[in-house]
Design a protein around this motif. Structure first.
Motif, PDB file in Angstrom:
ATOM      1  N   TYR A 104       0.796  -1.234   0.000  1.00  0.00           N
ATOM      2  CA  TYR A 104       0.000   0.000   0.000  1.00  0.00           C
ATOM      3  C   TYR A 104       0.830   1.287   0.000  1.00  0.00           C
ATOM      4  O   TYR A 104       0.323   2.358  -0.314  1.00  0.00           O
ATOM      5  CB  TYR A 104      -0.918   0.047   1.229  1.00  0.00           C
ATOM      6  N   THR A 149      -0.169   5.331  -0.416  1.00  0.00           N
ATOM      7  CA  THR A 149      -0.561   6.120   0.754  1.00  0.00           C
ATOM      8  C   THR A 149       0.507   7.116   1.218  1.00  0.00           C
ATOM      9  O   THR A 149       0.145   8.203   1.682  1.00  0.00           O
ATOM     10  CB  THR A 149      -0.912   5.189   1.932  1.00  0.00           C
ATOM     11  N   PHE A 164      -0.622  10.560   2.659  1.00  0.00           N
ATOM     12  CA  PHE A 164      -0.668  10.763   4.117  1.00  0.00           C
ATOM     13  C   PHE A 164       0.559  11.550   4.593  1.00  0.00           C
ATOM     14  O   PHE A 164       0.465  12.366   5.496  1.00  0.00           O
ATOM     15  CB  PHE A 164      -0.678   9.429   4.883  1.00  0.00           C
ATOM     16  N   PHE A 174      -5.080  10.045  -5.185  1.00  0.00           N
ATOM     17  CA  PHE A 174      -5.342   8.796  -4.463  1.00  0.00           C
ATOM     18  C   PHE A 174      -6.126   7.872  -5.393  1.00  0.00           C
ATOM     19  O   PHE A 174      -7.291   7.571  -5.164  1.00  0.00           O
ATOM     20  CB  PHE A 174      -6.156   9.149  -3.203  1.00  0.00           C
ATOM     21  N   TRP A 182      -1.187   4.715  -7.659  1.00  0.00           N
ATOM     22  CA  TRP A 182      -0.697   3.544  -6.924  1.00  0.00           C
ATOM     23  C   TRP A 182       0.291   2.758  -7.781  1.00  0.00           C
ATOM     24  O   TRP A 182       1.382   2.373  -7.344  1.00  0.00           O
ATOM     25  CB  TRP A 182      -1.910   2.670  -6.585  1.00  0.00           C
ATOM     26  N   ALA A 191      -4.317  10.882   7.310  1.00  0.00           N
ATOM     27  CA  ALA A 191      -4.649   9.469   7.058  1.00  0.00           C
ATOM     28  C   ALA A 191      -6.089   9.176   7.494  1.00  0.00           C
ATOM     29  O   ALA A 191      -6.842   8.494   6.793  1.00  0.00           O
ATOM     30  CB  ALA A 191      -3.677   8.550   7.790  1.00  0.00           C
ATOM     31  N   ALA A 240      -8.939   7.865   5.067  1.00  0.00           N
ATOM     32  CA  ALA A 240      -9.428   6.488   5.291  1.00  0.00           C
ATOM     33  C   ALA A 240     -10.935   6.476   5.474  1.00  0.00           C
ATOM     34  O   ALA A 240     -11.604   5.514   5.096  1.00  0.00           O
ATOM     35  CB  ALA A 240      -8.754   5.874   6.516  1.00  0.00           C
TER      36      ALA A 240
END
Ligand code: HEM
Length: 499
Positions: A82, A86, A90, A196, A201, A269, A273
């Motif tokens: 991840y 992230t 974050f 995001f 990713w 975060a 989330a």
């Protein structure tokens, strides 16, 4: 041709694909649940597919969930999978950009500030935010008039996204963030959110504006949280009793206080989330209620029975009331069963990992082994929709949760009990073998679960008290193209002010 050559029999079967490296990315990306079902028909519960150069071994069913969620973190690790997504969003040194033991401590820091006492305060704040939103949002114009015959429409996903961020800002994020929401914070959030995505990713850095904007927003947001901390310290820090205040006074086990940048990054975060997960769940719940006015009416009558005032109108809800509303609870549980916002849970395999007998048909050598360097993937989203476990699995039927001895209620009881297990140090593999795991399980289990249930419950109740809902046309399908599963757009709901 290579795929047709005899393979090492200890390797799980490989899903056939035409294009090397790209593999099954298109089928998986378009509809992962359908992809898993069709692979299971051909290969069984355990199979490997190629996803943009990665080898991903999928393990399906409750035992497959257990294999991934209950695995030792020294063998199956979340951070390697991840972090590329992230960490730029974050920030450094938190969540997956730190050792797993540190993440466990960070989760504890947040969890101690999500107490029942806080939740008691949040109930009124959430109701207040939703009410204000409905009173002022142009999409609710037909509600703002006194004409109870006029139908209006609102875009459910867009509306729930706004309501979710406003309510999370007011409660979890603290007063300053809520006050700043209309003065720039919302724009920073959007730039961060546009970074995001599955693209960000898969490709950590591309020369595209969304990457620069993401990094710029991350830096500015961190600075903003930092300035809030400075101001609080310059005043009286005891005036504050929220998540940030709690993080500012806690210490790691080695006695080290959390540095400001870590506090800021944990706050970001939490924001990220909880945003798409809760807004997508609330959207699906409202869509189903609009599609099933008979169930919406039962939910409304539950509100009238518990909170209706003799002269009309309602009294405000209290946190403890929420536990006494079986219909509301069933609507949320059923929505989370059918619409897990996270469809795939992944871990990186750090050392060769034997697949237990009983999960997959054994290979000729006895067991399959998932080699080091692979990714393992479980999908509670699939087991939650699997007719093997659920009667009329594809039907949204909250009543399945109301029969205390029924399968759903039993699965839920087991799930709720396993949430009480401390995910502290050295644990946990309890409650991971289940078809129903909407908030995950084991040491990576969600810490926002109780908050999300409260937030979604309050949003639905506040709306259903005020308006009747209808949905016309074919029910929206899931959209898998972003990080979380959302309803395909457009998904406009019709509403009318209640008499
Ligand atoms: C973890 C679902 C809301 C914070 C998870 C996981 C799931 C999940 C499935 C496990 C991920 C994994 O094992 O890889 C949901 C759903 C939500 C929700 C369905 C709402 C309906 C929230 C909220 C917050 C939050 C509101 C914050 C306040 C977290 C955190 C983790 C987590 C910090 C831990 C990640 C880890 O340990 O690796 N969530 N979540 N979630 N969630 Fe949630």
């Amino acid at each position: 041709l290579y795929q047709m050559l005899p393979r090492d029999p200890s390797l799980p079967p490989l899903v056939f694909h035409w294009i090397p490296w790209f593999g099954s990315a298109a089928q998986y990306g378009q509809d992962p649940v359908e992809f898993f079902v069709s692979c299971r028909e051909k290969y069984g519960n355990v199979f490997t597919f190629v996803l943009l150069g990665k080898r991903v071994t999928v393990t399906l069913g409750p035992k497959g969930n257990d294999f991934v969620f209950g695995g030792k973190h020294t063998v199956v690790a979340a951070e390697e999978v991840y972090s590329s997504l992230t960490t730029p969003v974050f920030g450094s040194d938190v969540v997956y950009d730190c050792p797993n033991e540190t993440l466990m401590e960070q989760k504890k820091f947040v969890k101690v500030s999500l107490t029942t006492d806080k939740f008691r305060q949040y109930v009124g704040m959430i109701e207040d935010e939703v009410t204000q939103f409905m009173d002022n949002e142009p999409a609710f114009r037909a509600y703002q008039t006194s004409n109870t015959n006029e139908w209006g429409t609102f875009s459910v996903y867009k509306t729930m996204a706004e309501v979710t961020i406003l309510t999370a800002a007011r409660t979890l994020q603290g007063k300053e963030i809520r006050d700043y929401m209309s003065k720039g914070f919302a724009d920073l959030y959007h730039d961060l959110d546009h970074g995001f995505t599955p693209l960000h990713w898969m490709f950590e850095n591309l020369p595209l504006p969304s990457y620069w904007k993401r990094d710029d927003a991350q830096r500015k947001m961190t600075e903003f949280y930092q300035s809030i901390m400075n101001k609080r310290r310059a005043g009286n820090p005891d005036d504050y009793d929220d998540v940030m205040a709690s993080l500012m006074v806690q210490k790691y086990r080695d006695g080290r206080p959390l540095p400001d940048h870590e506090i800021a990054h944990i706050m970001i975060a939490l924001l990220m989330a909880g945003q798409h997960t809760s807004s997508s769940s609330a959207s699906w719940a409202l869509l189903h209620l609009a599609d099933r006015p008979d169930i919406a009416e039962l939910l409304y009558q539950e509100q009238v029975e518990h909170f209706g005032l003799p002269g009309g109108g309602f009294r405000g809800m209290m946190f403890d009331d929420l536990k006494k509303l079986p219909m509301l609870d069933a609507v949320i549980r059923e929505t989370l069963r059918m619409h897990s916002p996270i469809h795939s849970i992944m871990r990186y395999v750090r050392s060769d990992l034997p697949v237990p007998q009983g999960l997959a048909a054994p290979s000729e050598d006895g067991v399959y082994v998932v080699p080091k360097g692979y990714t393992v993937m479980a999908s509670p989203a699939l087991s939650q929709l699997d007719p093997l476990y659920w009667k009329d699995a594809n039907m949204w039927d909250p009543s399945r949760w109301l029969d205390a001895s029924g399968f759903a209620a039993q699965a839920r009881k087991q799930y709720d009990e396993s949430s009480k297990v401390d995910f502290g140090f050295g644990l946990v593999s309890k409650g991971t073998e289940s078809p129903y795991l909407p908030f995950g399980a084991g040491r990576h289990r969600c810490i926002g679960e109780q908050f999300a249930l409260l937030q979604i419950g309050m949003v639905i109740s506040t709306i259903i008290r005020r308006v009747e809902l209808r949905y016309e046309g074919p029910f929206p399908k899931p959209d898998y193209s972003s990080m979380m599963v959302t309803p395909q757009q457009p998904c406009d709901i019709l509403y009318r002010r209640r008499k």
